[in-house]
Scaffold this motif. Structure first.
Motif, PDB file in Angstrom:
ATOM      1  N   SER A 119     -35.053 -25.291   5.569  1.00 22.86           N
ATOM      2  CA  SER A 119     -34.644 -24.565   4.367  1.00 22.86           C
ATOM      3  C   SER A 119     -35.812 -23.751   3.831  1.00 22.86           C
ATOM      4  CB  SER A 119     -34.171 -25.540   3.291  1.00 22.86           C
ATOM      5  OG  SER A 119     -33.062 -26.284   3.727  1.00 22.86           O
ATOM      6  N   GLY A 120     -35.564 -22.477   3.576  1.00 25.00           N
ATOM      7  CA  GLY A 120     -36.590 -21.619   3.004  1.00 25.00           C
ATOM      8  C   GLY A 120     -37.630 -21.112   3.987  1.00 25.00           C
ATOM      9  N   ALA A 121     -37.526 -21.484   5.263  1.00 25.12           N
ATOM     10  CA  ALA A 121     -38.527 -21.073   6.245  1.00 25.12           C
ATOM     11  C   ALA A 121     -38.245 -19.657   6.745  1.00 25.12           C
ATOM     12  CB  ALA A 121     -38.545 -22.041   7.427  1.00 25.12           C
ATOM     13  N   SER A 122     -39.292 -19.029   7.291  1.00 25.48           N
ATOM     14  CA  SER A 122     -39.181 -17.684   7.850  1.00 25.48           C
ATOM     15  C   SER A 122     -39.972 -17.614   9.148  1.00 25.48           C
ATOM     16  CB  SER A 122     -39.739 -16.627   6.894  1.00 25.48           C
ATOM     17  OG  SER A 122     -38.988 -16.558   5.705  1.00 25.48           O
ATOM     18  N   TYR A 129     -25.832 -22.378  13.614  1.00 23.99           N
ATOM     19  CA  TYR A 129     -25.330 -22.900  12.340  1.00 23.99           C
ATOM     20  C   TYR A 129     -26.220 -22.378  11.225  1.00 23.99           C
ATOM     21  CZ  TYR A 129     -29.002 -26.525  12.647  1.00 23.99           C
ATOM     22  OH  TYR A 129     -30.204 -27.181  12.746  1.00 23.99           O
ATOM     23  N   GLY A 130     -25.707 -22.451   9.999  1.00 25.66           N
ATOM     24  CA  GLY A 130     -26.455 -21.933   8.866  1.00 25.66           C
ATOM     25  C   GLY A 130     -26.372 -20.415   8.784  1.00 25.66           C
ATOM     26  N   LYS A 131     -27.304 -19.842   8.063  1.00 26.87           N
ATOM     27  CA  LYS A 131     -27.308 -18.391   7.846  1.00 26.87           C
ATOM     28  C   LYS A 131     -28.737 -17.873   7.920  1.00 26.87           C
ATOM     29  CE  LYS A 131     -24.874 -16.841   4.347  1.00 26.87           C
ATOM     30  NZ  LYS A 131     -24.516 -16.479   2.933  1.00 26.87           N
ATOM     31  N   VAL A 132     -28.912 -16.733   8.576  1.00 21.29           N
ATOM     32  CA  VAL A 132     -30.225 -16.085   8.604  1.00 21.29           C
ATOM     33  C   VAL A 132     -30.100 -14.665   8.074  1.00 21.29           C
ATOM     34  CG1 VAL A 132     -31.062 -17.451  10.559  1.00 21.29           C
ATOM     35  CG2 VAL A 132     -30.003 -15.223  10.988  1.00 21.29           C
ATOM     36  N   ARG A 133     -31.184 -14.185   7.497  1.00 22.39           N
ATOM     37  CA  ARG A 133     -31.305 -12.784   7.121  1.00 22.39           C
ATOM     38  C   ARG A 133     -32.324 -12.152   8.061  1.00 22.39           C
ATOM     39  NH1 ARG A 133     -33.088 -13.416   2.460  1.00 22.39           N
ATOM     40  NH2 ARG A 133     -31.071 -13.433   1.391  1.00 22.39           N
ATOM     41  N   TYR A 154     -26.500 -13.145   9.088  1.00 19.91           N
ATOM     42  CA  TYR A 154     -25.740 -13.598  10.249  1.00 19.91           C
ATOM     43  C   TYR A 154     -25.433 -15.082  10.116  1.00 19.91           C
ATOM     44  CZ  TYR A 154     -27.338  -9.273  12.547  1.00 19.91           C
ATOM     45  OH  TYR A 154     -27.604  -7.968  12.871  1.00 19.91           O
ATOM     46  N   THR A 155     -24.208 -15.453  10.515  1.00 15.60           N
ATOM     47  CA  THR A 155     -23.802 -16.854  10.577  1.00 15.60           C
ATOM     48  C   THR A 155     -23.246 -17.125  11.972  1.00 15.60           C
ATOM     49  OG1 THR A 155     -21.483 -16.504   9.923  1.00 15.60           O
ATOM     50  CG2 THR A 155     -23.120 -16.706   8.145  1.00 15.60           C
ATOM     51  N   HIS A 171     -38.933  -7.536  13.942  1.00 20.69           N
ATOM     52  CA  HIS A 171     -38.038  -8.106  12.946  1.00 20.69           C
ATOM     53  C   HIS A 171     -38.589  -9.374  12.311  1.00 20.69           C
ATOM     54  CE1 HIS A 171     -35.652 -10.112  16.486  1.00 20.69           C
ATOM     55  NE2 HIS A 171     -36.576 -10.931  16.064  1.00 20.69           N
ATOM     56  N   GLN A 172     -38.053  -9.648  11.130  1.00 13.41           N
ATOM     57  CA  GLN A 172     -38.356 -10.867  10.379  1.00 13.41           C
ATOM     58  C   GLN A 172     -37.061 -11.638  10.219  1.00 13.41           C
ATOM     59  OE1 GLN A 172     -40.897 -10.621   6.917  1.00 13.41           O
ATOM     60  NE2 GLN A 172     -39.640 -12.071   5.769  1.00 13.41           N
ATOM     61  N   ILE A 173     -37.147 -12.972  10.337  1.00 15.74           N
ATOM     62  CA  ILE A 173     -35.960 -13.820  10.280  1.00 15.74           C
ATOM     63  C   ILE A 173     -36.169 -14.877   9.206  1.00 15.74           C
ATOM     64  CG2 ILE A 173     -34.438 -15.346  11.597  1.00 15.74           C
ATOM     65  CD1 ILE A 173     -35.588 -13.991  14.157  1.00 15.74           C
ATOM     66  N   ASP A 174     -35.273 -14.912   8.222  1.00 21.31           N
ATOM     67  CA  ASP A 174     -35.383 -15.848   7.100  1.00 21.31           C
ATOM     68  C   ASP A 174     -34.175 -16.766   7.062  1.00 21.31           C
ATOM     69  OD1 ASP A 174     -37.726 -14.479   5.935  1.00 21.31           O
ATOM     70  OD2 ASP A 174     -36.297 -12.881   5.491  1.00 21.31           O
ATOM     71  N   ALA A 175     -34.418 -18.052   6.868  1.00 21.02           N
ATOM     72  CA  ALA A 175     -33.326 -18.998   6.643  1.00 21.02           C
ATOM     73  C   ALA A 175     -32.780 -18.776   5.235  1.00 21.02           C
ATOM     74  CB  ALA A 175     -33.824 -20.426   6.802  1.00 21.02           C
ATOM     75  N   VAL A 176     -31.457 -18.736   5.112  1.00 20.01           N
ATOM     76  CA  VAL A 176     -30.800 -18.473   3.826  1.00 20.01           C
ATOM     77  C   VAL A 176     -29.925 -19.663   3.452  1.00 20.01           C
ATOM     78  CG1 VAL A 176     -29.237 -16.941   2.575  1.00 20.01           C
ATOM     79  CG2 VAL A 176     -30.784 -15.993   4.304  1.00 20.01           C
ATOM     80  N   ASP A 177     -30.130 -20.199   2.257  1.00 27.70           N
ATOM     81  CA  ASP A 177     -29.254 -21.248   1.706  1.00 27.70           C
ATOM     82  C   ASP A 177     -29.222 -22.510   2.561  1.00 27.70           C
ATOM     83  OD1 ASP A 177     -28.630 -19.463  -0.320  1.00 27.70           O
ATOM     84  OD2 ASP A 177     -26.855 -18.703   0.710  1.00 27.70           O
TER      85      ASP A 177
END
Length: 254
Positions: free
Chosen positions: A100-103, A120-124, A164-165, A181-187
């Motif tokens: 959670s909250g990692a990038s 699973y989960g969501k990334v930005r 993306y989910t 690109h940068q990848i962030d965990a969301v929620d």
């Protein structure tokens, strides 16, 4: 089991085989077999669209798992871990798991193709392209920085930012498009399957470089077009590192 019997073969195995076919002979720009590559690449994207966490025996992590404090990262708990599935000279395949909250910080993939599919989960994901400045062109909009840092600058354009989910199609990069690109965990925690072709290899000029976007306050005399930015190459951020954990899914044989 016959090689072509998809009913008896795991989707992970089929993805790996298709990746091998797709990237074994990647054409150069303008080569005649470019159509064949595009057809194979389309098949790979279709297979990646189908794969789900259960196909890899992945159990979605809970919010733990809730966003751990930064000090916990420094005490030895990596914010990101990687499950290795397989690797050849032509591609590597595995799963990244983000707390959670990692990038995964802004980074590049020199001369590489990539396909990313959320399990699973969501990334930005924020994707950038490098803009090559023609030789001899004026430098009037270059940031005012110490001379030692000028060589680390990269003129780039922010192409897109999207979420993306597991229901989304794959995110695709090429040597020319969306390569940074940068990848962030969301929620909450998230995981994604990742194919890179060819794999990172510093000896072959494919090392991973990290960047930061220069803020407006760091740029002087700048009249950049919309979405154009200056990136500065930096060392790997101290709050990011990647650990490893076992891959629990079906074996892949190539």
């Amino acid at each position: 089991m016959m090689p072509g019997d998809s009913n008896m073969t795991s989707i992970v195995q089929r993805i790996a085989r298709q990746a091998l076919v797709t990237f074994r002979n990647t054409p150069r720009v303008g080569e005649a077999d470019g159509k064949s590559f595009l057809e194979n690449h389309s098949k790979l994207k279709s297979l990646m669209t189908e794969v789900r966490a259960a196909d890899l025996n992945l159990v979605p992590r809970r919010a733990d798992d809730i966003s751990p404090p930064p000090l916990q990262y420094h005490s030895g708990v990596p914010p990101v871990t990687y499950m290795h599935i397989c690797e050849t000279d032509h591609f590597s395949m595995g799963v990244f798991l983000l707390k959670s909250g990692a990038s995964i910080p802004l980074h590049d993939h020199p001369g590489m193709h990539g396909v990313l599919k959320v399990m699973y989960g969501k990334v930005r994901i924020s994707c950038f392209d490098r803009l090559e400045r023609p030789a001899g062109s004026p430098q009037q909009d270059e940031p005012t920085l110490p001379q030692a840092q000028i060589g680390a600058l990269r003129r780039s354009v922010l192409r897109c930012t999207g979420e993306y989910t597991e229901e989304s199609g794959p995110c695709v990069l090429s040597p020319d498009l969306d390569n940074l690109h940068q990848i962030d965990a969301v929620d909450g925690p998230t995981a994604f399957m990742d194919i890179l072709a060819p794999p990172y290899d510093p000896d072959e000029g494919r090392d991973c470089h990290y960047y930061k976007v220069l803020a407006d306050s760091e740029v002087s005399n700048s009249e950049l077009k919309e979405k154009e930015v200056w990136l500065m190459e930096i060392s790997q951020p101290p709050d990011f590192w990647c650990g490893g954990e076992p891959y629990p899914g079906p074996e892949v044989c190539l």
